[in-house]
Design an enzyme around this catalytic site. Structure first.
Site, PDB file in Angstrom:
ATOM      1  N   LYS A  22       0.837  -1.220   0.000  1.00 36.07           N
ATOM      2  CA  LYS A  22       0.000   0.000   0.000  1.00 36.07           C
ATOM      3  C   LYS A  22       0.862   1.256   0.000  1.00 36.07           C
ATOM      4  O   LYS A  22       0.664   2.160  -0.808  1.00 36.07           O
ATOM      5  CB  LYS A  22      -0.907  -0.012   1.244  1.00 36.07           C
ATOM      6  CG  LYS A  22      -1.495   1.343   1.619  1.00 36.07           C
ATOM      7  CD  LYS A  22      -2.474   1.203   2.741  1.00 36.07           C
ATOM      8  CE  LYS A  22      -2.237   1.956   4.006  1.00 36.07           C
ATOM      9  NZ  LYS A  22      -1.638   3.254   4.018  1.00 36.07           N
ATOM     10  N   ASN A  23       1.814   1.318   0.920  1.00 32.30           N
ATOM     11  CA  ASN A  23       2.566   2.564   1.068  1.00 32.30           C
ATOM     12  C   ASN A  23       3.539   2.801  -0.088  1.00 32.30           C
ATOM     13  O   ASN A  23       4.010   3.925  -0.274  1.00 32.30           O
ATOM     14  CB  ASN A  23       3.315   2.580   2.412  1.00 32.30           C
ATOM     15  CG  ASN A  23       2.357   2.768   3.577  1.00 32.30           C
ATOM     16  OD1 ASN A  23       1.161   2.950   3.381  1.00 32.30           O
ATOM     17  ND2 ASN A  23       2.881   2.716   4.794  1.00 32.30           N
ATOM     18  N   ARG A  92      -4.840  10.257   3.845  1.00 28.33           N
ATOM     19  CA  ARG A  92      -3.736  11.201   3.944  1.00 28.33           C
ATOM     20  C   ARG A  92      -2.869  11.218   2.681  1.00 28.33           C
ATOM     21  O   ARG A  92      -2.324  12.259   2.321  1.00 28.33           O
ATOM     22  CB  ARG A  92      -2.889  10.841   5.162  1.00 28.33           C
ATOM     23  CG  ARG A  92      -1.772  11.834   5.393  1.00 28.33           C
ATOM     24  CD  ARG A  92      -1.066  11.551   6.683  1.00 28.33           C
ATOM     25  NE  ARG A  92       0.177  12.276   6.755  1.00 28.33           N
ATOM     26  CZ  ARG A  92       0.303  13.527   7.159  1.00 28.33           C
ATOM     27  NH1 ARG A  92      -0.751  14.199   7.522  1.00 28.33           N
ATOM     28  NH2 ARG A  92       1.476  14.116   7.198  1.00 28.33           N
ATOM     29  N   CYS A 116      -5.902   8.111   9.131  1.00 22.06           N
ATOM     30  CA  CYS A 116      -6.214   7.435  10.390  1.00 22.06           C
ATOM     31  C   CYS A 116      -6.190   8.417  11.554  1.00 22.06           C
ATOM     32  O   CYS A 116      -5.549   9.465  11.481  1.00 22.06           O
ATOM     33  CB  CYS A 116      -5.173   6.366  10.659  1.00 22.06           C
ATOM     34  SG  CYS A 116      -5.388   4.910   9.644  1.00 22.06           S
ATOM     35  N   ARG A 121      -0.856  14.512  12.691  1.00 19.94           N
ATOM     36  CA  ARG A 121      -0.405  14.370  11.311  1.00 19.94           C
ATOM     37  C   ARG A 121      -0.475  15.653  10.481  1.00 19.94           C
ATOM     38  O   ARG A 121      -1.172  15.732   9.475  1.00 19.94           O
ATOM     39  CB  ARG A 121      -1.177  13.239  10.626  1.00 19.94           C
ATOM     40  CG  ARG A 121      -1.130  11.960  11.404  1.00 19.94           C
ATOM     41  CD  ARG A 121      -1.694  10.794  10.662  1.00 19.94           C
ATOM     42  NE  ARG A 121      -0.714  10.187   9.780  1.00 19.94           N
ATOM     43  CZ  ARG A 121      -0.930   9.072   9.107  1.00 19.94           C
ATOM     44  NH1 ARG A 121      -2.070   8.470   9.192  1.00 19.94           N
ATOM     45  NH2 ARG A 121       0.005   8.580   8.328  1.00 19.94           N
ATOM     46  N   ILE A 123       0.932  18.724   7.915  1.00 22.29           N
ATOM     47  CA  ILE A 123       1.685  18.638   6.650  1.00 22.29           C
ATOM     48  C   ILE A 123       2.617  19.842   6.494  1.00 22.29           C
ATOM     49  O   ILE A 123       2.951  20.241   5.388  1.00 22.29           O
ATOM     50  CB  ILE A 123       0.742  18.493   5.430  1.00 22.29           C
ATOM     51  CG1 ILE A 123      -0.271  19.650   5.371  1.00 22.29           C
ATOM     52  CG2 ILE A 123       0.038  17.159   5.410  1.00 22.29           C
ATOM     53  CD1 ILE A 123      -0.972  19.757   4.022  1.00 22.29           C
ATOM     54  N   ASP A 124       3.016  20.423   7.653  1.00 28.32           N
ATOM     55  CA  ASP A 124       3.856  21.617   7.599  1.00 28.32           C
ATOM     56  C   ASP A 124       5.176  21.375   6.853  1.00 28.32           C
ATOM     57  O   ASP A 124       5.648  22.239   6.100  1.00 28.32           O
ATOM     58  CB  ASP A 124       4.109  22.160   9.016  1.00 28.32           C
ATOM     59  CG  ASP A 124       4.639  21.104   9.962  1.00 28.32           C
ATOM     60  OD1 ASP A 124       4.175  19.940   9.862  1.00 28.32           O
ATOM     61  OD2 ASP A 124       5.502  21.407  10.790  1.00 28.32           O
ATOM     62  N   ASP A 305       3.771   1.056  12.234  1.00 26.63           N
ATOM     63  CA  ASP A 305       2.605   0.370  11.669  1.00 26.63           C
ATOM     64  C   ASP A 305       2.451  -1.061  12.177  1.00 26.63           C
ATOM     65  O   ASP A 305       1.413  -1.685  11.944  1.00 26.63           O
ATOM     66  CB  ASP A 305       2.684   0.353  10.133  1.00 26.63           C
ATOM     67  CG  ASP A 305       2.347   1.716   9.536  1.00 26.63           C
ATOM     68  OD1 ASP A 305       1.827   2.570  10.263  1.00 26.63           O
ATOM     69  OD2 ASP A 305       2.601   1.909   8.325  1.00 26.63           O
ATOM     70  N   ILE A 327       6.442   7.759  17.125  1.00 24.20           N
ATOM     71  CA  ILE A 327       6.076   8.434  15.862  1.00 24.20           C
ATOM     72  C   ILE A 327       4.690   9.090  15.928  1.00 24.20           C
ATOM     73  O   ILE A 327       4.535  10.259  15.605  1.00 24.20           O
ATOM     74  CB  ILE A 327       6.112   7.440  14.668  1.00 24.20           C
ATOM     75  CG1 ILE A 327       7.381   6.593  14.679  1.00 24.20           C
ATOM     76  CG2 ILE A 327       5.919   8.190  13.340  1.00 24.20           C
ATOM     77  CD1 ILE A 327       8.614   7.178  14.085  1.00 24.20           C
ATOM     78  N   ARG A 397      -8.796  -0.603   4.287  1.00 25.90           N
ATOM     79  CA  ARG A 397      -7.961   0.442   3.674  1.00 25.90           C
ATOM     80  C   ARG A 397      -6.600  -0.128   3.273  1.00 25.90           C
ATOM     81  O   ARG A 397      -5.962   0.370   2.346  1.00 25.90           O
ATOM     82  CB  ARG A 397      -7.701   1.588   4.673  1.00 25.90           C
ATOM     83  CG  ARG A 397      -8.903   2.476   4.937  1.00 25.90           C
ATOM     84  CD  ARG A 397      -8.500   3.656   5.779  1.00 25.90           C
ATOM     85  NE  ARG A 397      -7.293   4.264   5.223  1.00 25.90           N
ATOM     86  CZ  ARG A 397      -6.395   4.951   5.899  1.00 25.90           C
ATOM     87  NH1 ARG A 397      -6.559   5.166   7.180  1.00 25.90           N
ATOM     88  NH2 ARG A 397      -5.329   5.452   5.313  1.00 25.90           N
TER      89      ARG A 397
END
Ligand code: UD1
Length: 423
Positions: A22-23, A92, A116, A121, A123-124, A305, A327, A397
């Protein structure tokens, strides 16, 4: 309500094949926007995050076809950049389209991405990096507008490792004018896959898999056919299933080299492991041992994960285990659910202390996010009696068919619609 029902408590025995990652595939799908023509993506997992991403690409006027695990994306007519909020909001990785779209069209409006509930989370880092590359970004309460007259190469030093920011900057850099350096880049294998895809398409990238990426912008990329590598997180989840339930399983195509820290943790818990080019063999014959001191970290550290899946396994191990999550701040949302099954877990800030018990009992549980949801299913396979995990869609997902995979490994589980009354 969509759910998974499990009759747990038996040892596992069997084998299953690991799906595509997926990633890895999500940023690669975003990368197809950079290419004129038809790209073929093989071994593309049929999961809801991928379906959302394909819908997003279609909404940007790409033509998408799927035949089993092969997806073809035709991006020639790419025109508009308003992305549908229903897809951006749930996933995301939609933010990954930002770098690619800016490279392609120079202007993007989008809502802040969802995903999730495992942490804030932000996005800066993505936005700061893009600003450095000549993008003007106007932030509003629920979204932003980004515009550039042309991306220019820049040097970035990420203040901490971010997989998504690294990927976005790579996507913005491959067609930019000049050279881009990314220091303290994430080293996750999925970034290696993205760089491999882009390099095959004609990009000039050095340092894939290291903490320093150097990308020289090229004028154009050409269509490619690419096979998505197997999903290390899915493989690690099923490895943890064996740790939870005991037994003997084989995970065909499991990417052993990418799972070294996970394999070491499983061995420390008493699993017998054999690695080969065909996959991963796991045997858990005795009751598992506790593992004190597990800490999540960016790659090659222990993946966040897989933290929930190992937490589930530790609830049944002999002795006291501990985990520190470094994380994402909300990764312990499954603790109250595991406690309903009889697990002995104490939560302290970003750590848990787990006193292993020799049995869990079935319960009605609620999944709230992808990896935590999968971990509840694993706990259900090991628990005595019937467990129902509601909100199966979160798990879907990232897992093509977790029930079918677990059935192949000897678990007794099935998809159900659970009649839960409103409370
Ligand atoms: C990716 C993975 C996810 C995995 C995570 C960490 C995908 C689709 N998802 O998520 O499965 O759990 O890496 O391995 O590949 N952060 C900021 N600002 C930013 C970006 C990130 O503060 O601009 C923070 C995050 O809140 C988090 C940490 O950095 O605490 C790491 O996040 P990041 O590596 O970016 O994760 P994702 O790319 O979202």
């Amino acid at each position: 309500m969509d759910a998974i029902q499990i009759y747990g408590g038996n040892c596992l025995f069997g084998q299953t094949k690991i799906q595509g990652s997926k990633n890895a595939v999500l940023p690669i799908l975003a990368a197809t926007l950079l290419i004129d023509g038809v790209c073929e993506i093989e071994n593309c997992p049929d999961i809801s995050d991928v379906r959302h991403m394909l819908r997003l690409l279609e909404s940007l006027c790409c033509t998408v076809t799927r035949e089993k695990q092969k997806v073809k994306i035709y991006t020639k007519q790419l025109s508009q950049c308003e992305m549908p909020q229903e897809s951006v909001g749930v996933m995301r990785s939609s933010v990954m389209l930002l770098g690619a779209l800016l490279a392609r069209t120079g202007s993007v409006s989008m809502q802040y991405p969802g995903g999730c509930v495992i942490g804030s989370r932000p996005i800066d880092l993505h936005l700061q990096g893009l600003r450095r590359m000549g993008v003007v970004i106007e932030e509003k309460e629920d979204g932003f507008h980004a515009e550039t007259t042309g991306l220019i190469g820049a040097t970035h030093r990420l203040p901490f490792v971010s997989v998504g920011a690294t990927e976005n900057l790579v996507l913005a850099a491959v067609l930019a004018d000049g050279e881009t350096i990314i220091e303290n880049a994430a080293r996750e294998p999925e970034i290696g896959a993205l760089c491999e895809f882009l390099t095959q398409a004609g990009a000039d990238i050095e340092g894939a898999g290291t903490g320093r990426l150097r990308i020289k912008g090229v004028k154009r990329l050409h269509p490619v056919s690419y096979r998505v590598p197997p999903d290390r997180i899915v493989a690690g989840t099923y490895l943890a299933t064996c740790l939870c339930s005991g037994g003997e399983i084989f995970l065909q195509d499991a990417p052993c080299l990418q799972l070294q820290t996970v394999i070491q943790a499983a061995q420390a818990m008493g699993a017998g492991i054999q690695e080969s080019t065909e996959g991963l063999y796991i045997a858990c014959k005795e009751r598992r041992k506790a593992l004190p001191g597990l800490e999540t970290d960016s790659y090659p550290g222990f993946p966040t994960d897989l933290q929930s899946a190992f937490l589930a396994a530790m609830t049944l191990a002999k002795g006291k285990s501990t985990i520190r999550e470094t994380i994402f701040e909300n990764r312990f949302r499954i603790v109250p659910e595991l406690q309903k099954m009889g697990a002995d877990i104490q939560l302290q800030d970003n750590s848990v202390i787990i006193e292993g018990t020799d049995r869990l009992h079935g319960a009605l549980l609620q999944a709230e996010e992808l990896r935590g949801g999968a971990a509840l299913v694993l706990a259900g396979t090991a628990a005595e009696g019937v467990t129902v995990v509601t909100n199966r869609h979160f798990i879907e997902r990232g897992y093509e068919d977790i029930c079918l995979d677990l059935q192949k490994l000897g678990a007794r589980c099935k998809k159900v619609d659970y009649p839960v009354a409103d409370t």
